[in-house]
Motif scaffolding. Structure first.
Motif, mmCIF file in Angstrom:
data_model
loop_
_atom_site.group_PDB
_atom_site.id
_atom_site.type_symbol
_atom_site.label_atom_id
_atom_site.label_comp_id
_atom_site.label_asym_id
_atom_site.label_seq_id
_atom_site.Cartn_x
_atom_site.Cartn_y
_atom_site.Cartn_z
ATOM 1 N N LEU A 17 45.364 -3.249 -26.340
ATOM 2 C CA LEU A 17 44.146 -3.637 -25.621
ATOM 3 C C LEU A 17 44.364 -3.564 -24.112
ATOM 4 O O LEU A 17 43.500 -3.072 -23.381
ATOM 5 C CB LEU A 17 43.702 -5.039 -26.030
ATOM 6 C CG LEU A 17 43.142 -5.162 -27.441
ATOM 7 C CD1 LEU A 17 43.007 -6.624 -27.848
ATOM 8 C CD2 LEU A 17 41.807 -4.447 -27.564
ATOM 9 N N ALA A 43 33.483 -5.730 -37.720
ATOM 10 C CA ALA A 43 34.897 -5.924 -38.031
ATOM 11 C C ALA A 43 35.498 -4.644 -38.589
ATOM 12 O O ALA A 43 34.869 -3.938 -39.371
ATOM 13 C CB ALA A 43 35.065 -7.054 -39.046
ATOM 14 N N PHE A 58 39.989 -7.016 -37.539
ATOM 15 C CA PHE A 58 39.702 -7.105 -36.106
ATOM 16 C C PHE A 58 38.215 -7.403 -35.983
ATOM 17 O O PHE A 58 37.384 -6.543 -36.256
ATOM 18 C CB PHE A 58 40.066 -5.799 -35.394
ATOM 19 C CG PHE A 58 41.507 -5.424 -35.574
ATOM 20 C CD1 PHE A 58 42.481 -5.939 -34.728
ATOM 21 C CD2 PHE A 58 41.897 -4.583 -36.597
ATOM 22 C CE1 PHE A 58 43.815 -5.606 -34.911
ATOM 23 C CE2 PHE A 58 43.223 -4.236 -36.777
ATOM 24 C CZ PHE A 58 44.188 -4.751 -35.931
ATOM 25 N N ASP A 59 37.872 -8.616 -35.594
ATOM 26 C CA ASP A 59 36.506 -9.123 -35.647
ATOM 27 C C ASP A 59 35.989 -9.374 -34.230
ATOM 28 O O ASP A 59 36.704 -9.927 -33.397
ATOM 29 C CB ASP A 59 36.522 -10.430 -36.456
ATOM 30 C CG ASP A 59 35.154 -10.935 -36.842
ATOM 31 O OD1 ASP A 59 34.169 -10.192 -36.709
ATOM 32 O OD2 ASP A 59 35.085 -12.088 -37.297
ATOM 33 N N MET A 60 34.754 -8.967 -33.981
ATOM 34 C CA MET A 60 34.146 -9.162 -32.653
ATOM 35 C C MET A 60 32.635 -9.154 -32.787
ATOM 36 O O MET A 60 32.092 -8.704 -33.795
ATOM 37 C CB MET A 60 34.607 -8.067 -31.694
ATOM 38 C CG MET A 60 34.138 -6.672 -32.079
ATOM 39 S SD MET A 60 35.072 -5.336 -31.306
ATOM 40 C CE MET A 60 36.482 -5.236 -32.384
ATOM 41 N N THR A 64 30.445 -7.252 -27.829
ATOM 42 C CA THR A 64 31.837 -6.978 -27.459
ATOM 43 C C THR A 64 32.261 -5.609 -27.971
ATOM 44 O O THR A 64 32.912 -4.840 -27.247
ATOM 45 C CB THR A 64 32.766 -8.085 -28.001
ATOM 46 O OG1 THR A 64 32.382 -9.332 -27.419
ATOM 47 C CG2 THR A 64 34.225 -7.797 -27.682
ATOM 48 N N GLY A 65 31.888 -5.268 -29.195
ATOM 49 C CA GLY A 65 32.214 -3.960 -29.754
ATOM 50 C C GLY A 65 31.636 -2.825 -28.927
ATOM 51 O O GLY A 65 32.309 -1.816 -28.682
ATOM 52 N N ILE A 68 33.647 -2.609 -25.621
ATOM 53 C CA ILE A 68 34.992 -2.040 -25.811
ATOM 54 C C ILE A 68 34.905 -0.549 -26.108
ATOM 55 O O ILE A 68 35.632 0.252 -25.511
ATOM 56 C CB ILE A 68 35.741 -2.803 -26.929
ATOM 57 C CG1 ILE A 68 36.121 -4.192 -26.426
ATOM 58 C CG2 ILE A 68 36.974 -2.025 -27.394
ATOM 59 C CD1 ILE A 68 36.700 -5.104 -27.484
ATOM 60 N N LEU A 92 35.988 2.223 -32.472
ATOM 61 C CA LEU A 92 36.592 0.955 -32.886
ATOM 62 C C LEU A 92 37.559 1.150 -34.047
ATOM 63 O O LEU A 92 38.575 0.456 -34.145
ATOM 64 C CB LEU A 92 35.498 -0.062 -33.227
ATOM 65 C CG LEU A 92 34.630 -0.471 -32.027
ATOM 66 C CD1 LEU A 92 33.458 -1.332 -32.479
ATOM 67 C CD2 LEU A 92 35.455 -1.178 -30.964
ATOM 68 N N ARG A 147 35.416 -11.547 -26.825
ATOM 69 C CA ARG A 147 36.500 -12.066 -27.655
ATOM 70 C C ARG A 147 36.699 -11.183 -28.891
ATOM 71 O O ARG A 147 35.733 -10.797 -29.540
ATOM 72 C CB ARG A 147 36.134 -13.478 -28.078
ATOM 73 C CG ARG A 147 37.073 -14.147 -29.020
ATOM 74 C CD ARG A 147 36.446 -15.491 -29.452
ATOM 75 N NE ARG A 147 37.300 -16.234 -30.308
ATOM 76 C CZ ARG A 147 37.931 -17.345 -29.973
ATOM 77 N NH1 ARG A 147 37.773 -17.840 -28.762
ATOM 78 N NH2 ARG A 147 38.687 -17.980 -30.819
ATOM 79 N N ILE A 148 37.960 -10.892 -29.196
ATOM 80 C CA ILE A 148 38.327 -10.248 -30.451
ATOM 81 C C ILE A 148 39.191 -11.245 -31.209
ATOM 82 O O ILE A 148 40.128 -11.820 -30.640
ATOM 83 C CB ILE A 148 39.139 -8.956 -30.232
ATOM 84 C CG1 ILE A 148 38.326 -7.922 -29.484
ATOM 85 C CG2 ILE A 148 39.620 -8.396 -31.568
ATOM 86 C CD1 ILE A 148 39.095 -6.656 -29.180
ATOM 87 N N GLU A 149 38.872 -11.450 -32.464
ATOM 88 C CA GLU A 149 39.710 -12.292 -33.296
ATOM 89 C C GLU A 149 40.487 -11.401 -34.254
ATOM 90 O O GLU A 149 39.896 -10.635 -35.009
ATOM 91 C CB GLU A 149 38.874 -13.311 -34.071
ATOM 92 C CG GLU A 149 38.287 -14.365 -33.175
ATOM 93 C CD GLU A 149 37.600 -15.478 -33.927
ATOM 94 O OE1 GLU A 149 37.409 -15.376 -35.158
ATOM 95 O OE2 GLU A 149 37.252 -16.472 -33.268
#
Length: 158
Positions: A17, A43, A58-60, A64-65, A68, A92, A147-149
């Motif tokens: 990232l 995700a 990878f969740d957002m 956010t997606g 990015i 993604l 935020r990415i979780e």
């Protein structure tokens, strides 16, 4: 869940990232989740099989997606996206490939042998991820774009 499985994904996510987005990335506090968990909107899910089994997600949020994917595309002199379209999903997916590829290399170097499934992208509202046989460790990554979780649920094959 052994820390040896988690650290390569955390380190790889941070490295990729930071490098790809050329932005500051901050890791939030880790936490465990073992119940159904709502997804943020989009995700990428990668399955793991071999010495360890499970998945990395990878969740957002959609916003956010989009940000990015746009940052990655414009860094390659391509046009930014304004929605989660085929180009955003492909971008993604490639991000998930890069992170998991680096993590798997680190795990192979530690002696673990396993394979990955190609990333699958899921989008939508009110989706949940649930697998009662796995406990998931959530690693939040904070970026200027959102935020990415990173949701890691792995265990040794028995």
């Amino acid at each position: 869940m052994r820390v040896e499985y988690i650290n390569p994904f955390v380190e790889s996510a941070y490295n990729i990232l930071t490098e790809v987005l050329n932005e500051e990335v901050k890791r939030g506090d880790l936490y465990l989740k073992n119940t159904a968990m709502p997804m943020l909107g989009i995700a990428a899910i990668v399955g793991l099989a071999g010495d360890v089994e499970g998945r990395v997600l990878f969740d957002m949020s959609n916003d956010t997606g989009i940000k990015i994917a746009s940052a990655m595309l414009t860094s390659m002199d391509m046009e930014a996206v304004t929605e989660i379209n085929d180009m955003a999903r492909a971008t993604l997916t490639e991000l998930a490939n890069m992170i998991t590829g680096q993590a798997v290399t680190k795990l192979h170097n530690l002696g673990f042998k396993f394979d990955l499934t190609p990333p699958a992208i899921f989008t939508g509202d009110n989706m949940t991820v649930s697998d009662p046989s796995f406990e998931a460790l959530i690693v939040p990554m904070e970026l200027p774009m959102g935020r990415i979780e990173i949701n890691v649920a792995v265990r040794e094959r028995t």
